[in-house]
Write a protein that holds these residues in place. Structure first.
Motif, PDB file in Angstrom:
ATOM      1  N   UNK A 350       7.435  -4.837  19.994  1.00  0.00           N
ATOM      2  CA  UNK A 350       6.944  -4.512  18.654  1.00  0.00           C
ATOM      3  C   UNK A 350       6.912  -5.772  17.797  1.00  0.00           C
ATOM      4  N   UNK A 351       5.915  -5.858  16.965  1.00  0.00           N
ATOM      5  CA  UNK A 351       5.782  -7.003  16.065  1.00  0.00           C
ATOM      6  C   UNK A 351       6.995  -7.080  15.146  1.00  0.00           C
ATOM      7  N   UNK A 352       7.431  -8.289  14.845  1.00  0.00           N
ATOM      8  CA  UNK A 352       8.578  -8.476  13.959  1.00  0.00           C
ATOM      9  C   UNK A 352       8.146  -8.306  12.500  1.00  0.00           C
ATOM     10  N   UNK A 353       9.133  -8.276  11.612  1.00  0.00           N
ATOM     11  CA  UNK A 353       8.838  -8.216  10.184  1.00  0.00           C
ATOM     12  C   UNK A 353       8.485  -6.837   9.687  1.00  0.00           C
ATOM     13  N   UNK A 354       7.745  -6.808   8.598  1.00  0.00           N
ATOM     14  CA  UNK A 354       7.365  -5.540   7.975  1.00  0.00           C
ATOM     15  C   UNK A 354       6.060  -5.733   7.215  1.00  0.00           C
ATOM     16  N   UNK A 355       5.282  -4.666   7.122  1.00  0.00           N
ATOM     17  CA  UNK A 355       4.050  -4.709   6.325  1.00  0.00           C
ATOM     18  C   UNK A 355       3.581  -3.301   6.025  1.00  0.00           C
ATOM     19  N   UNK A 356       2.620  -3.211   5.095  1.00  0.00           N
ATOM     20  CA  UNK A 356       1.933  -1.958   4.807  1.00  0.00           C
ATOM     21  C   UNK A 356       0.444  -2.247   4.897  1.00  0.00           C
ATOM     22  N   UNK A 357      -0.269  -1.477   5.719  1.00  0.00           N
ATOM     23  CA  UNK A 357      -1.704  -1.684   5.923  1.00  0.00           C
ATOM     24  C   UNK A 357      -2.458  -0.417   5.550  1.00  0.00           C
ATOM     25  N   UNK A 358      -3.355  -0.531   4.603  1.00  0.00           N
ATOM     26  CA  UNK A 358      -4.113   0.634   4.162  1.00  0.00           C
ATOM     27  C   UNK A 358      -5.378   0.840   4.970  1.00  0.00           C
ATOM     28  N   UNK A 368       8.157  -1.253   9.895  1.00  0.00           N
ATOM     29  CA  UNK A 368       9.487  -1.773   9.579  1.00  0.00           C
ATOM     30  C   UNK A 368      10.183  -2.156  10.876  1.00  0.00           C
ATOM     31  N   UNK A 369      11.247  -2.926  10.744  1.00  0.00           N
ATOM     32  CA  UNK A 369      12.186  -3.134  11.845  1.00  0.00           C
ATOM     33  C   UNK A 369      13.577  -2.892  11.251  1.00  0.00           C
ATOM     34  N   UNK A 370      13.796  -1.646  10.843  1.00  0.00           N
ATOM     35  CA  UNK A 370      14.979  -1.269  10.062  1.00  0.00           C
ATOM     36  C   UNK A 370      16.251  -1.459  10.875  1.00  0.00           C
ATOM     37  N   UNK A 371      17.252  -2.158  10.271  1.00  0.00           N
ATOM     38  CA  UNK A 371      18.494  -2.425  11.007  1.00  0.00           C
ATOM     39  C   UNK A 371      19.758  -2.068  10.225  1.00  0.00           C
ATOM     40  N   UNK A 383       7.910  -2.377   0.879  1.00  0.00           N
ATOM     41  CA  UNK A 383       6.697  -1.925   1.574  1.00  0.00           C
ATOM     42  C   UNK A 383       6.143  -0.635   0.974  1.00  0.00           C
ATOM     43  N   UNK A 384       7.030   0.216   0.467  1.00  0.00           N
ATOM     44  CA  UNK A 384       6.556   1.427  -0.199  1.00  0.00           C
ATOM     45  C   UNK A 384       5.830   1.080  -1.502  1.00  0.00           C
ATOM     46  N   UNK A 385       6.189  -0.033  -2.118  1.00  0.00           N
ATOM     47  CA  UNK A 385       5.457  -0.499  -3.290  1.00  0.00           C
ATOM     48  C   UNK A 385       4.006  -0.790  -2.931  1.00  0.00           C
ATOM     49  N   UNK A 386       3.807  -1.484  -1.798  1.00  0.00           N
ATOM     50  CA  UNK A 386       2.445  -1.749  -1.319  1.00  0.00           C
ATOM     51  C   UNK A 386       1.698  -0.438  -1.048  1.00  0.00           C
ATOM     52  N   UNK A 387       2.393   0.476  -0.404  1.00  0.00           N
ATOM     53  CA  UNK A 387       1.774   1.741  -0.022  1.00  0.00           C
ATOM     54  C   UNK A 387       1.333   2.542  -1.245  1.00  0.00           C
ATOM     55  N   UNK A 388       2.190   2.610  -2.260  1.00  0.00           N
ATOM     56  CA  UNK A 388       1.824   3.336  -3.475  1.00  0.00           C
ATOM     57  C   UNK A 388       0.665   2.648  -4.195  1.00  0.00           C
ATOM     58  N   UNK A 389       0.658   1.328  -4.180  1.00  0.00           N
ATOM     59  CA  UNK A 389      -0.455   0.571  -4.759  1.00  0.00           C
ATOM     60  C   UNK A 389      -1.763   0.969  -4.067  1.00  0.00           C
ATOM     61  N   UNK A 390      -1.725   1.052  -2.752  1.00  0.00           N
ATOM     62  CA  UNK A 390      -2.906   1.435  -1.968  1.00  0.00           C
ATOM     63  C   UNK A 390      -3.344   2.858  -2.285  1.00  0.00           C
ATOM     64  N   UNK A 391      -2.383   3.766  -2.380  1.00  0.00           N
ATOM     65  CA  UNK A 391      -2.718   5.159  -2.668  1.00  0.00           C
ATOM     66  C   UNK A 391      -3.389   5.296  -4.029  1.00  0.00           C
ATOM     67  N   UNK A 413       5.380  -4.285  -5.036  1.00  0.00           N
ATOM     68  CA  UNK A 413       6.493  -4.351  -4.079  1.00  0.00           C
ATOM     69  C   UNK A 413       7.747  -4.938  -4.712  1.00  0.00           C
ATOM     70  N   UNK A 414       7.582  -6.045  -5.449  1.00  0.00           N
ATOM     71  CA  UNK A 414       8.757  -6.669  -6.068  1.00  0.00           C
ATOM     72  C   UNK A 414       9.251  -5.858  -7.272  1.00  0.00           C
ATOM     73  N   UNK A 415       8.346  -5.145  -7.929  1.00  0.00           N
ATOM     74  CA  UNK A 415       8.745  -4.244  -9.025  1.00  0.00           C
ATOM     75  C   UNK A 415       9.663  -3.152  -8.469  1.00  0.00           C
ATOM     76  N   UNK A 416       9.284  -2.589  -7.330  1.00  0.00           N
ATOM     77  CA  UNK A 416      10.113  -1.554  -6.700  1.00  0.00           C
ATOM     78  C   UNK A 416      11.509  -2.071  -6.371  1.00  0.00           C
ATOM     79  N   UNK A 417      11.585  -3.323  -5.953  1.00  0.00           N
ATOM     80  CA  UNK A 417      12.888  -3.901  -5.609  1.00  0.00           C
ATOM     81  C   UNK A 417      13.776  -4.010  -6.853  1.00  0.00           C
TER      82      UNK A 417
END
Length: 602
Positions: A350-358, A368-371, A383-391, A413-417
């Motif tokens: 699986x690809x490393x890192x994390x992203x959101x693709x619309x 994700x690669x949740x640990x 990443x959920x910030x990106x997703x909501x932006x896309x929606x 994304x950074x606002x969500x953080x």
């Protein structure tokens, strides 16, 4: 973990795109047919009706093309050894190249008919395409004629080859070394495990061990990776010249109407204001009781904090944290985390890192690669910030204006953080967790602002080498990183040769050049918008600020990004906007030192 992995909400449901490659093949054929139909409009753009028909058919093709590409691409990100996905991805890439070649006449012909088209786009039926066409005319100087455009299009597949090779070299063909930690535990030095050990392991020798093993993978392949990167740099400079841009930087910025001064202001202002960064490193060295402070000491918490956050708990925390953005925002996020839109855990290949693709007309997919670390909780919120932006964008914009630019992408994304930090600080009395949370926000500044500004200057300097006709080797690239580390971190951090191979392990350099600086500019923007929405005392101003923020998320790509941010309340043309981040950093350090004093750690 095994039980969780079989649940739908922990895995992507790619059937939302296509139920099988048989269905995918039907759309593949449809795109081929649409391509042939579009060719019949050549020479007819002076006719208003024909132009309207063309634009609608082209939009239909593009919508399907997004899905055609995403289906094998996402499958391959789950398993880089998926041969069927790899073959079909190459197949669609070849079709894209073919489409680009055969439709190379489109932009030159649109420009040729500019005067008539400028009258057509005043009418309602062209409203979805007006902004894009006006932007094309703005960039007319950089549009090649038909013959030149067609000639360059033949190299489309070749231009994408270097990044494909990079993925093969750094993901598919990698056998991550296994290290034996001081506890006797064996750990494979994968990207996720590397981060986990550096975050949680209190033993500096263990951190050094996995650091050496992880970076050793890139160091051993640095000459090959440097050759790949050089080919990307050469391509970027060649395209700059072919499209007649005055500089390589403008060739990446002018499409979104972003002034070069914004980029240079970022990298210069960040480097001029590293005093808080060095103050933080000095504090860390003292509290951690280290004789020497190394790069691999940068993620471990100041105090022992081994709390793990199960994914279900993290999901609940993130959902509660975004309440200040309103019920509709929360409702959308609940949908995003419950219907197979996320692929949560690390897996072989699986690809490393994390992203959101619309995917317009389907929904966003988050990798994700949740640990179970605190960092993973913040990555989920990010990443959920990106997703909501896309929606919001997809719901409020037509396809032609739904794709927001990278320049605004990291704001949500950074606002969500920031919201997540607030919520977790408000809901814990554990002094250790409070310190860990303050550190998390400080790491957002050091990682999302300072570090990305450092990487942005590296990209600028690397491209400058090729523009000047100077050689590009692994040693030269590493020396750029070494000098920047000296300028940013000074004597507070030890010099570790392996870390200078950093350039070889940043996928953005290979997949999307001049992306990383936007993490920093977006961080500055979101900090300003956060202050207007959360800290504003006047109720009406607060409500207005929130309304403008949701409008920003809903605006997609219907305007230039600098203008979108200005409408929301953030002006990146001002140096003070960038400098404010370092001032915020100093305030957070003051709070952190007070928490440390309470625990009598000094």
């Amino acid at each position: 973990m095994a039980e969780k992995e079989i649940k739908k909400e922990y895995k992507w449901n790619l059937r939302d795109i296509y139920k099988s490659y048989k269905e995918w093949e039907k759309d593949f054929g449809k795109v081929q047919k649409l391509k042939d139909e579009l060719l019949m409009y050549k020479g007819k753009f002076s006719d208003e009706k024909k132009l309207s028909e063309f634009l609608k058919k082209q939009e239909e093709l593009d919508k399907i093309a997004y899905k055609l590409y995403a289906y094998p691409q996402l499958a391959r990100d789950l398993n880089s050894s998926d041969k069927e996905a790899t073959e079909n991805l190459q197949k669609i890439q070849f079709l894209f190249s073919e489409i680009t070649t055969e439709l190379s006449w489109v932009n030159p012909e649109l420009i040729e008919n500019r005067k008539k088209i400028e009258k057509y786009i005043k009418k309602e039926e062209f409203s979805d395409y007006k902004f894009g066409l006006e932007n094309l005319f703005r960039l007319q100087k950089h549009v090649l004629n038909e013959r030149e455009s067609k000639l360059l299009s033949y190299f489309g597949s070749f231009f994408s080859t270097p990044r494909t090779v990079y993925t093969e070299v750094t993901v598919t063909d990698v056998e991550w070394p296994v290290v034996k930690l001081s506890t006797g535990e064996k750990a494979e030095a994968t990207p996720a495990n590397y981060t986990k050990v550096l975050t949680k392991n209190r033993n500096q020798k263990d951190r050094k061990l996995i650091f050496d093993s992880y970076y050793g993978v890139y160091k051993r392949k640095e000459n090959t990776i440097a050759a790949i990167y050089n080919s990307i740099l050469q391509k970027d400079i060649a395209k700059m010249k072919a499209y007649e841009y005055d500089s390589f930087l403008l060739s990446f910025l002018e499409g979104n109407n972003i002034p070069e001064e914004v980029y240079m202001n970022l990298i210069n202002t960040a480097k001029e204001n590293t005093k808080p960064l060095k103050r933080y490193l000095k504090l860390r060295k003292k509290i951690l009781g280290l004789k020497k402070y190394h790069n691999y000491d940068g993620l471990v918490n100041l105090i022992e904090f081994n709390k793990e956050y199960e994914y279900d708990d993290a999901k609940d925390i993130v959902l509660k944290s975004v309440a200040p953005l309103g019920k509709d925002y929360v409702k959308k996020m609940k949908k995003a985390v419950s219907e197979g839109w996320l692929d949560v855990f690390e897996a072989k290949g699986k690809r490393s890192g994390a992203y959101s693709a619309g995917i317009y007309g389907v929904h966003p997919y988050m990798l994700l690669n949740y640990n179970n670390t605190l960092d993973s909780v913040f990555t989920l919120a990010h990443e959920l910030g990106h997703t909501l932006h896309t929606l919001y964008s997809d719901e409020n914009q037509p396809f032609s204006m739904s794709d927001y630019t990278i320049f605004v992408a990291e704001v949500a994304s950074t606002f969500n953080e920031r919201l997540l930090l607030d919520y977790m600080l408000e809901n814990t009395d554990d002094p250790k967790e409070r310190i860990a949370l303050l550190e998390q926000e400080i790491r957002n500044i050091t990682g999302t602002f300072y570090f990305q500004a450092l990487l942005a200057e590296y990209e600028y300097q690397a491209h400058s080498l090729v523009e000047k006709g100077e050689p590009v080797t692994a040693d030269i690239l590493s020396k750029i990183i070494e000098k920047l580390f000296d300028e940013y971190y000074g004597k507070e951090m030890e010099k570790d040769e392996l870390i200078y191979a950093l350039w070889a392990r940043v996928p953005h350099f290979f997949n999307s050049p001049f992306y990383v600086y936007q993490y920093a500019t977006c961080f500055a923007s979101s900090a300003i918008l956060y202050d207007k929405i959360i800290n504003e005392k006047d109720k009406k101003k607060k409500e207005e600020a929130l309304k403008k923020y949701i409008e920003l998320l809903s605006s997609g790509g219907n305007d230039f990004p600098m203008e979108q941010l200005k409408k929301a309340g953030a002006d990146l043309s001002k140096k003070e906007t960038v400098k404010a981040v370092s001032e915020q950093f100093d305030l957070l350090l003051d709070k952190l030192e007070k928490e440390i004093e309470k625990m009598d750690l000094k």
